[in-house]
Scaffold this active site. Sequence first.
Site, mmCIF file in Angstrom:
data_model
loop_
_atom_site.group_PDB
_atom_site.id
_atom_site.type_symbol
_atom_site.label_atom_id
_atom_site.label_comp_id
_atom_site.label_asym_id
_atom_site.label_seq_id
_atom_site.Cartn_x
_atom_site.Cartn_y
_atom_site.Cartn_z
ATOM 1 N N ASN A 1 0.825 -1.212 0.000
ATOM 2 C CA ASN A 1 0.000 0.000 0.000
ATOM 3 C C ASN A 1 0.853 1.254 0.000
ATOM 4 O OD1 ASN A 1 -2.741 -0.570 -0.197
ATOM 5 N ND2 ASN A 1 -2.923 -1.120 1.953
ATOM 6 N N HIS B 1 -3.075 2.735 -2.611
ATOM 7 C CA HIS B 1 -4.200 1.924 -2.143
ATOM 8 C C HIS B 1 -4.926 1.199 -3.277
ATOM 9 C CE1 HIS B 1 -4.032 3.053 2.070
ATOM 10 N NE2 HIS B 1 -3.767 4.292 1.697
ATOM 11 N N GLU C 1 -6.668 -7.391 5.438
ATOM 12 C CA GLU C 1 -6.041 -8.329 4.499
ATOM 13 C C GLU C 1 -6.066 -9.752 5.036
ATOM 14 O OE1 GLU C 1 -2.629 -6.461 6.932
ATOM 15 O OE2 GLU C 1 -4.594 -5.880 6.155
#
Length: 425
Positions: free
Chosen positions: A280, A285, A315
């Site tokens: 990220n 993102h 995640e």
Amino acid sequence: MQSEASIITTTLTQVVALAGGLGCLGWLLLGFPGKLSHATALRFALANLLLVVGVLLVLRRSDEVTPLAFWTDYWAADVLLIVGIACFRDGVNGLLRLPSSRRETLLVVAAFALAVALIPYPDVTIRKRGILFSITLALLVFRIAGDCLRQGDGRIARLPLRIVATVFAALGLALSVRGLGLAFWPETAVRLESTSVGGSIPFLWTAVTALLATNNALAGLVVAGLLQKIQHLATHDTLTGCLNRRALDERLRGAEERSRRGGGTFGVVMFDIDHFKRINDRHGHLAGDAVLQCVAGIMRDQLRDRGVIGRWGGEEFLILLDGADAESALATAQRLQSALATTVWQWKGESVPLAASFASDAAVAGRIDLQALDRALYRAKAAGRNCVVAVERAAPAVAATSPAPAVTECCIEVPPPAEGPKTAS
């Protein structure tokens, strides 16, 4: 004063026009706010309009036939009715996302129009025309019923599809009976319906019934699809398409209940994508979202029908394996870990390796200890990531409380692929 038959005919004509008009307006309204595909809504609306116009032209038929009336009240009326049903079929194909059958439908309509055009003026007897009309219309509605039965992408439940298929199959059966009656018992069939002359009450009742049955069946199909879509949105993660946390909790409770009641077992696998924050931070993102989608797709491909996967949070994902014991849950986790570790993800021309840490367990006494599973996952992270850790439960001592679950490390080193890494973009 009007006769009773004339009053009934006028009333039924108005009902036909009203049913078709409301059907046309209803489909247009469904398509306007985007609840239904605009193209599908327009086809259904056009079908209603054509059927109403066709019925009204049929009602203009009389014993005195001019050349113009021969082509408008007979040929054009029959063709419009056929085209209306063809529009319904085209709309059903669009609604169910089936391969287009437009070419086949156009050939059927063209063949009917040509065959009816070959009937010479002033032959307006119902037998030839009625047999052709019944056979063609029966073929189209039977095809619609078949389209409903072969739809299998799961967007719409089977029961509504079968109900709609039954409605169209019943219409096709009625048309087939009519065609057979005209072919083998023409005098009786003509006396029962008399559609060669306007104002036929049986014909109007048939038109009203067909319009209402068709529109209600298709409207029910649309509503069933919308309800199923709402249910899917309520139980699935929008980004990855996996089950969401709420649905996973329900599935887990259901599996525990079945295990306690029936004595069976089930396994679970929890995994967390390694270095997800780094992806990220480095790629943005959008890249993180793409990684989540890619990993979820890889897991679904590996699991197929052997388990269900859901997004547990962030995640982190959880997989339920029905009927799996601890050993098979561990083996599944190792296979999934290996499949992910041999995949290289592509993002804007840059290759990024993917990996995840896994923990596995199986139900004991009909329940899963999620805290023990979570500790096993942390142990996998602490052991260097990209590995599998299984929860091992020690046997309880006699006359003593059961000890806390022990965690067994099962980190495996993944060998490099023989033919180069798989690439996921």
